[in-house]
Scaffold this motif. Sequence first.
Motif, short mmCIF file in Angstrom:
data_model
loop_
_atom_site.label_atom_id
_atom_site.label_comp_id
_atom_site.label_asym_id
_atom_site.label_seq_id
_atom_site.Cartn_x
_atom_site.Cartn_y
_atom_site.Cartn_z
N GLU A 26 -21.83 -56.35 -32.01
CA GLU A 26 -22.34 -56.47 -30.65
C GLU A 26 -22.70 -55.08 -30.11
OE1 GLU A 26 -20.12 -59.50 -28.02
OE2 GLU A 26 -18.58 -58.75 -29.42
N ASP A 27 -23.94 -54.96 -29.65
CA ASP A 27 -24.38 -53.74 -28.95
C ASP A 27 -24.27 -54.02 -27.46
OD1 ASP A 27 -25.72 -51.69 -27.70
OD2 ASP A 27 -27.49 -51.74 -29.00
N LEU A 28 -23.27 -53.39 -26.81
CA LEU A 28 -22.99 -53.63 -25.40
C LEU A 28 -23.50 -52.50 -24.51
CD1 LEU A 28 -19.35 -54.99 -25.81
CD2 LEU A 28 -21.49 -56.29 -25.69
N GLY A 29 -24.45 -51.74 -25.01
CA GLY A 29 -25.05 -50.67 -24.23
C GLY A 29 -24.33 -49.35 -24.39
N ASP A 30 -23.08 -49.30 -23.94
CA ASP A 30 -22.29 -48.08 -24.11
C ASP A 30 -21.17 -48.27 -25.12
OD1 ASP A 30 -20.70 -49.80 -22.70
OD2 ASP A 30 -20.14 -48.36 -21.13
N THR A 31 -21.17 -49.43 -25.79
CA THR A 31 -20.09 -49.79 -26.70
C THR A 31 -20.68 -50.51 -27.91
OG1 THR A 31 -18.54 -50.06 -24.86
CG2 THR A 31 -17.95 -51.13 -26.94
N LEU A 32 -20.14 -50.21 -29.07
CA LEU A 32 -20.46 -50.97 -30.28
C LEU A 32 -19.20 -51.69 -30.71
CD1 LEU A 32 -22.57 -51.56 -32.55
CD2 LEU A 32 -21.50 -49.67 -33.82
N ARG A 33 -19.28 -53.02 -30.79
CA ARG A 33 -18.10 -53.81 -31.17
C ARG A 33 -18.39 -54.54 -32.47
NH1 ARG A 33 -16.25 -56.48 -26.29
NH2 ARG A 33 -15.23 -54.47 -26.00
N VAL A 34 -17.47 -54.38 -33.40
CA VAL A 34 -17.64 -54.92 -34.75
C VAL A 34 -16.53 -55.92 -35.01
CG1 VAL A 34 -17.78 -54.38 -37.20
CG2 VAL A 34 -18.67 -52.76 -35.52
N HIS A 35 -16.89 -57.10 -35.50
CA HIS A 35 -15.91 -58.14 -35.82
C HIS A 35 -15.85 -58.29 -37.34
CE1 HIS A 35 -15.67 -59.34 -31.59
NE2 HIS A 35 -16.99 -59.15 -31.56
N ALA A 36 -14.63 -58.14 -37.86
CA ALA A 36 -14.46 -58.13 -39.31
C ALA A 36 -13.32 -59.05 -39.71
CB ALA A 36 -14.20 -56.71 -39.79
N PRO A 37 -13.60 -60.24 -40.23
CA PRO A 37 -12.53 -61.14 -40.70
C PRO A 37 -11.84 -60.55 -41.93
CG PRO A 37 -14.70 -62.00 -41.26
CD PRO A 37 -14.94 -60.82 -40.40
N VAL A 38 -10.65 -61.07 -42.20
CA VAL A 38 -9.85 -60.49 -43.29
C VAL A 38 -10.18 -61.14 -44.65
CG1 VAL A 38 -8.00 -59.88 -41.72
CG2 VAL A 38 -7.92 -62.09 -42.92
N GLY A 45 -16.16 -73.47 -43.11
CA GLY A 45 -14.72 -73.70 -43.23
C GLY A 45 -13.93 -72.41 -43.32
N ASP A 46 -14.58 -71.35 -43.79
CA ASP A 46 -13.87 -70.08 -43.93
C ASP A 46 -13.56 -69.43 -42.58
OD1 ASP A 46 -13.86 -70.24 -46.70
OD2 ASP A 46 -15.76 -69.16 -46.90
N THR A 47 -14.21 -69.92 -41.53
CA THR A 47 -13.91 -69.35 -40.20
C THR A 47 -12.62 -69.91 -39.61
OG1 THR A 47 -15.17 -71.05 -39.01
CG2 THR A 47 -16.38 -69.07 -39.74
N LEU A 48 -12.05 -70.91 -40.26
CA LEU A 48 -10.80 -71.51 -39.80
C LEU A 48 -9.61 -70.80 -40.42
CD1 LEU A 48 -11.83 -75.27 -40.12
CD2 LEU A 48 -12.01 -73.77 -38.12
N ASN A 49 -8.56 -70.64 -39.61
CA ASN A 49 -7.30 -70.04 -40.09
C ASN A 49 -7.51 -68.66 -40.72
OD1 ASN A 49 -5.89 -72.51 -39.40
ND2 ASN A 49 -6.80 -73.39 -41.27
N THR A 50 -8.47 -67.95 -40.21
CA THR A 50 -8.80 -66.62 -40.75
C THR A 50 -8.69 -65.56 -39.65
OG1 THR A 50 -10.32 -67.56 -42.39
CG2 THR A 50 -10.57 -65.22 -41.88
N PRO A 51 -7.69 -64.72 -39.70
CA PRO A 51 -7.61 -63.64 -38.70
C PRO A 51 -8.83 -62.73 -38.78
CG PRO A 51 -5.55 -63.87 -39.91
CD PRO A 51 -6.56 -64.71 -40.64
N SER A 52 -9.13 -62.11 -37.66
CA SER A 52 -10.24 -61.18 -37.60
C SER A 52 -9.78 -59.88 -36.94
CB SER A 52 -11.41 -61.77 -36.81
OG SER A 52 -12.51 -60.88 -36.79
N ILE A 53 -10.28 -58.78 -37.41
CA ILE A 53 -10.00 -57.46 -36.85
C ILE A 53 -11.22 -57.02 -36.05
CG2 ILE A 53 -9.37 -55.07 -37.34
CD1 ILE A 53 -7.26 -57.11 -38.21
N THR A 54 -10.99 -56.61 -34.80
CA THR A 54 -12.08 -56.13 -33.95
C THR A 54 -12.00 -54.61 -33.87
OG1 THR A 54 -11.98 -58.16 -32.63
CG2 THR A 54 -13.13 -56.27 -31.67
N VAL A 55 -13.11 -53.96 -34.15
CA VAL A 55 -13.18 -52.50 -34.11
C VAL A 55 -14.25 -52.11 -33.09
CG1 VAL A 55 -13.49 -50.37 -35.42
CG2 VAL A 55 -12.48 -52.38 -36.52
N THR A 56 -13.86 -51.34 -32.08
CA THR A 56 -14.75 -51.00 -30.98
C THR A 56 -14.96 -49.49 -30.93
OG1 THR A 56 -13.88 -52.88 -29.72
CG2 THR A 56 -15.07 -51.18 -28.49
#
Length: 679
Positions: A26-38, A45-56
């Motif tokens: 996500e490009d939020l203008g003054d912030t770049l947010r990255v979503h990275a599942p483990v 189906g892989d999006t279920l029961n899968t933790p994700s790490i957010t890096v901003t």
Amino acid sequence: MKFTDGYWLIRDGVTLQRPAEVHDVEDLGDTLRVHAPVRRIESRGDTLNTPSITVTFTAPREDVIAVQIEHFAGRRESLPRFDLTSAPVTPVITRDEEQATFRSGRLEARVALHGPWQVDYRWDGTVLTSSTARSIGYAQVEGTGPFVHEQLALGVGEQIYGLGERFGAFVKNGQSVDIWNADGGTSSEQAYKNVPFYLSSRGYGVLVDDAGPVSFEVGSENVTATQFSVPGERLRYEVVGGGTPLEVIDRYTARSGRPPALPEWSFGLWLSTSFTTQYDEETVLSFVDGMAERGIPLSVFHFDCFWMRGFHWSDFRWDPATFPDPRGLIAKLHERGLKVCVWINPYIAQRSELFAEGAEAGHLLRTEDGSVWQTDLWQAGMGLVDMTSPAAREWFAGKLDALLEDGVDAFKTDFGERIPTEGVVWADGSDPLREHNFYTQQYNQVVFDLLEERRGKGEAVLFARSATAGGQRFPIHWGGDCESTYVAMAQSLRGGLSLVSSGFGYWSHDIGGFEGTPDPTLFKRWVAFGLLSSHSRLHGSSSYRVPWLFDEEAVDVMREFAELKQTLMPYLLEASATTTRTGAPVMRPMVLQFPEDPACRTLDAQYMLGEDLVVAPVLQEDGAVDVYLPAGRWVHLLDGEEVDASAGGRFLRRTYDVHSLGLFARAGSAPLALLGGAS
């Protein structure tokens, strides 16, 4: 803290999850947010029961990139937080098929959009360090809870410095370092001043923005990375670019705070009563007058703990049996041209009249059941001033203000490390784990602010033992309780070089060592070292530190080096002005001044005093000292020896008597001119 069992396995009792790939950005203008599942997402189906790490990624200042790694983002923010100065810039965020780039000034983070997790931190296009596939980890540790860690790659030959005051090897590679303030002396892995900031020989710095316990594994758990971890669900750190180490310190102290201007008198010689020695007005004046009679310039007289009555620390009242007329005594010291410093700490003994007053008003730290927290360690039944409470801070400052009315000019703010974490409740709701390290910041700031208010900016001076990130705003700091040995002198020097690599501009130590009594030769060697430090104090535990109690030659040595420091004062004040402007420390490791010289990267038995003086103390009984002189022409400041290292740096071995040490000035520099030496 280590989470793995070698390269392949995870330690027993630990579960570890790592980002497997970038799922979206996500490009939020003054912030770049990255979503990275483990794990890799190959189907819905892989999006279920899968933790994700957010890096901003954000840009709190130009040439600085702040990174936040989160598992659960809804967890309450814990107090306290470091007081960091922001000057937000508009980052440049770009994206193509292969990568997303977040740029702050000349520093950028490039995030790979395909394949394993990879972030490269670049300075003017050159990679400084990287976060790779095994770098980020979210760990659950059995019986302890969650941790988040990051590992930033180490390049071939890269060396790491800093992490506060550390008395072991100056280069931190191969070490495990826990950021946890402790009263442990100078001969262990513990430290009074823990700073979660490190400096790299590749020209960048890293601050872990967490006031609590931070665990560093510097090329230890992973020999090709610096790992740092914190308890909880999120980890914040900042990459500070780039260039020379002094440029990195400039940017870091612009963020964490500049060392303030200090008065000229603070750079002179301080004389103490010592700790458990017997002293009264007659003793104090005999010491002061004895120094004057022997022609030794003195700037400050310090009263240590027993200016107050035993069992009453701290009640901030002069012991009437020993000092029946404190204002009169202080006036006599002022008439002799001296400033006056007194010892304090934030503990309130049960016998102090302030204990009941502070307890009733709610100014002392409480336990979970509402009782006053107490301990017998140090002073019987003592409580602790709750520095998270504005009312308690005002109350504490008011007690010190009465001492300023007596004529006191400075305070030695001792302790601040023994801060409880179990079963206590802070007034502002701070997390006890994070308040442990941060307490010293609040303690020293209260005292420093009072001095600035009453004595004026540029006149406030502490002599502080404990610190954390940003503590450089409240100088001076000294090295703590060392033994009276050559080995301890070297330990102290390493601690000082490590501290100033962490953004601190000034540093001192107990001349002669604290524990024990040095033999006359060691004392004289330490005098030379101490009077060629940014700040110089004579202090001990159970014995006095006036030179005539050692031998008459000690008097001569102290006079010579005290006069030398007075002669160099214009040079030192100019160096101090640079410290205030850029954060560059007055005493500095060789690598800070000569980062391009590989020989300087490991030197920890010599240092630069300002930018033109090499100081190599004598650290062994036979008087031998090894000195390295970087490329250039150098002149020994005392004996006039000229060394031409124009073709490249040179190592010298010299043997000096007690009237000298390794002390070389750049040819044509200000120190030589001040002494009327050769150009």
